[in-house]
Motif scaffolding. Structure first.
Motif, mmCIF file in Angstrom:
data_model
loop_
_atom_site.group_PDB
_atom_site.id
_atom_site.type_symbol
_atom_site.label_atom_id
_atom_site.label_comp_id
_atom_site.label_asym_id
_atom_site.label_seq_id
_atom_site.Cartn_x
_atom_site.Cartn_y
_atom_site.Cartn_z
ATOM 1 N N ARG A 132 39.082 45.482 29.423
ATOM 2 C CA ARG A 132 40.057 44.476 29.251
ATOM 3 C C ARG A 132 41.383 45.380 30.258
ATOM 4 O O ARG A 132 41.088 46.368 30.102
ATOM 5 N N ARG A 133 41.970 44.515 30.740
ATOM 6 C CA ARG A 133 42.852 45.121 31.630
ATOM 7 C C ARG A 133 43.682 46.063 30.980
ATOM 8 O O ARG A 133 44.212 47.329 31.660
ATOM 9 N N ASP A 134 44.154 45.948 29.580
ATOM 10 C CA ASP A 134 45.023 46.707 28.814
ATOM 11 C C ASP A 134 44.257 47.963 28.338
ATOM 12 O O ASP A 134 44.798 48.734 27.553
ATOM 13 N N PRO A 138 49.177 52.835 30.372
ATOM 14 C CA PRO A 138 50.171 52.375 30.894
ATOM 15 C C PRO A 138 50.680 52.922 32.360
ATOM 16 O O PRO A 138 51.000 52.188 33.123
ATOM 17 N N LEU A 141 48.329 51.492 34.765
ATOM 18 C CA LEU A 141 48.743 49.970 35.255
ATOM 19 C C LEU A 141 49.966 49.937 36.361
ATOM 20 O O LEU A 141 50.075 49.287 37.085
ATOM 21 N N ASP A 188 45.447 39.717 35.136
ATOM 22 C CA ASP A 188 45.097 39.989 33.912
ATOM 23 C C ASP A 188 43.589 39.621 33.402
ATOM 24 O O ASP A 188 42.953 38.864 34.105
ATOM 25 N N ASP A 190 40.302 39.753 30.299
ATOM 26 C CA ASP A 190 40.041 40.189 28.874
ATOM 27 C C ASP A 190 38.538 39.612 28.718
ATOM 28 O O ASP A 190 38.433 38.488 28.429
#
Length: 269
Positions: A132-134, A138, A141, A188, A190
Motif C-alpha cells: 500500500r502506498r501508505d 510519512p 512520502l 495512491d 492499495d
C-alpha cells in the motif's frame, strides 16, 4: 564460479505500448530469475548480487521503460503497464514461469506482475516494497511528492545519473524520467485484497531501518498467511511465504547486503 565463467547474453525484447525493453542474461539452467531494479536504476545497480545468484541458474535483469538502455515512449508510467512489459519480456524470451525479484520501485512492478500474470510467476521476492502506498514512512512520502524534473540539477551530480548517462540512448530524457517517476510515486494504491489472492509463495525482505516500518512488513506478511500462528515443533504450520529483516541496513543499501543472496537462494530453492 567467477563472473568471467558465466554465460552472458543481452538484447531487446518487444514489450507493450511500443517499448523495447533491454535485458541482460547471466548464467544458465534452473528456473530463470527475472530481476527488476529500483527507480532511476540500471542493470549495474545490482552490484554483484546477480552474479552470485547466477552461479546455479539463469538470471535475467530487465531495465523498464525510460530506464538505462530502454528508451522512453509517449506513455505515462503506471504500475500495470510496467508489469505488463515484464510479462511480455518473459513471454518473448520463452522463460516462464519464472522466479521474480524486485527492489523498491522494481518490487512494486514485480508485485503487480505476479497479480496480473500469475501463470508467469513461480515464486516472488520483494525487497523494500510495500503493498500500500501508505506503507511508506510519512517522510518518504513527502520526498516522493518532490520528485520531478525541477530537481534535475541536484540529481545530475549523483552516481545514479552518471550510471544512466553512461548507457542511455537519449541522455536528455532524464528530466522526463524524473517527471514520470514522480507522477507514478504520487499516485495512491492499495493492493491488499489482490495480495490475499496471490498463489505464488512470496519472500519479503526489508532493512531494519527501511523506508517502510516493520509494522507494515508484518501486515504484508500476514496477508500472505505468515505470522498468524505458531508453526509447531515440526514447522508444519509455517506459511509458504517468508519474511526477512536484514540488520544494519537501510532502504538505500539493503540490496547490497551480503546476506541477501543467501536469503533469496534459500527461498527459491
Amino acid at each position: 564460479m567467477t563472473t568471467t565463467d558465466l554465460r552472458v547474453d543481452e538484447g531487446y525484447a518487444p514489450a507493450t505500448g511500443g517499448v523495447r525493453a533491454y535485458w541482460r542474461s547471466l548464467g544458465e539452467g534452473g528456473t530463470p530469475l527475472v530481476a527488476l531494479h529500483g527507480g532511476f536504476g540500471v542493470v549495474e545497480a545490482w552490484g554483484g548480487l546477480l552474479e552470485q545468484l547466477a552461479a546455479h541458474r539463469r538470471v535475467v535483469a530487465v531495465e523498464p521503460q525510460g530506464h538505462g538502455r530502454t528508451a522512453d515512449v509517449d506513455r505515462p508510467f503506471s504500475w500495470d503497464a510496467l508489469a505488463d512489459d515484464v510479462a511480455a519480456v518473459v513471454a518473448h524470451l520463452g522463460l516462464g514461469p519464472v522466479d521474480l525479484l524486485g527492489y523498491s520501485l522494481g518490487g512494486g512492478v514485480a508485485l503487480r506482475t505476479a497479480i496480473r500474470h500469475p501463470g508467469a510467476v513461480r515464486r516472488l521476492v520483494l525487497v523494500s516494497a510495500p503493498c500500500r502506498r501508505d506503507g511508506w514512512f510519512p517522510e518518504v512520502l513527502a520526498g516522493m511528492a518532490e520528485v520531478g524534473s525541477a530537481g534535475f540539477e541536484g540529481m545530475r551530480q549523483t552516481p545514479m545519473y552518471a550510471a544512466y548517462a553512461a548507457v542511455a540512448p537519449d541522455v536528455d530524457a532524464f528530466p522526463a524520467l524524473m517527471d514520470k517517476t514522480g507522477d507514478l510515486l504520487r499516485g495512491d494504491y492499495d493492493w491488499t485484497e489482490e495480495v490475499r489472492g496471490l498463489t505464488a509463495p512470496v519472500q519479503l525482505v526489508y532493512a531494519d531501518a527501511d523506508g517502510i516500518p516493520p509494522s507494515h512488513a508484518a501486515d504484508f506478511y500476514a496477508l500472505l498467511g505468515g505470522g498468524l500462528r505458531d508453526a509447531g515443533w515440526d514447522g508444519s504450520g509455517r506459511s509458504a511465504s517468508r519474511l526477512a529483516v536484514l540488520p544494519g541496513r537501510t532502504h538505500y543499501d539493503v540490496a547490497a547486503a551480503p546476506e541477501l543472496a543467501s536469503v533469496v537462494e534459500a527461498f527459491l530453492a
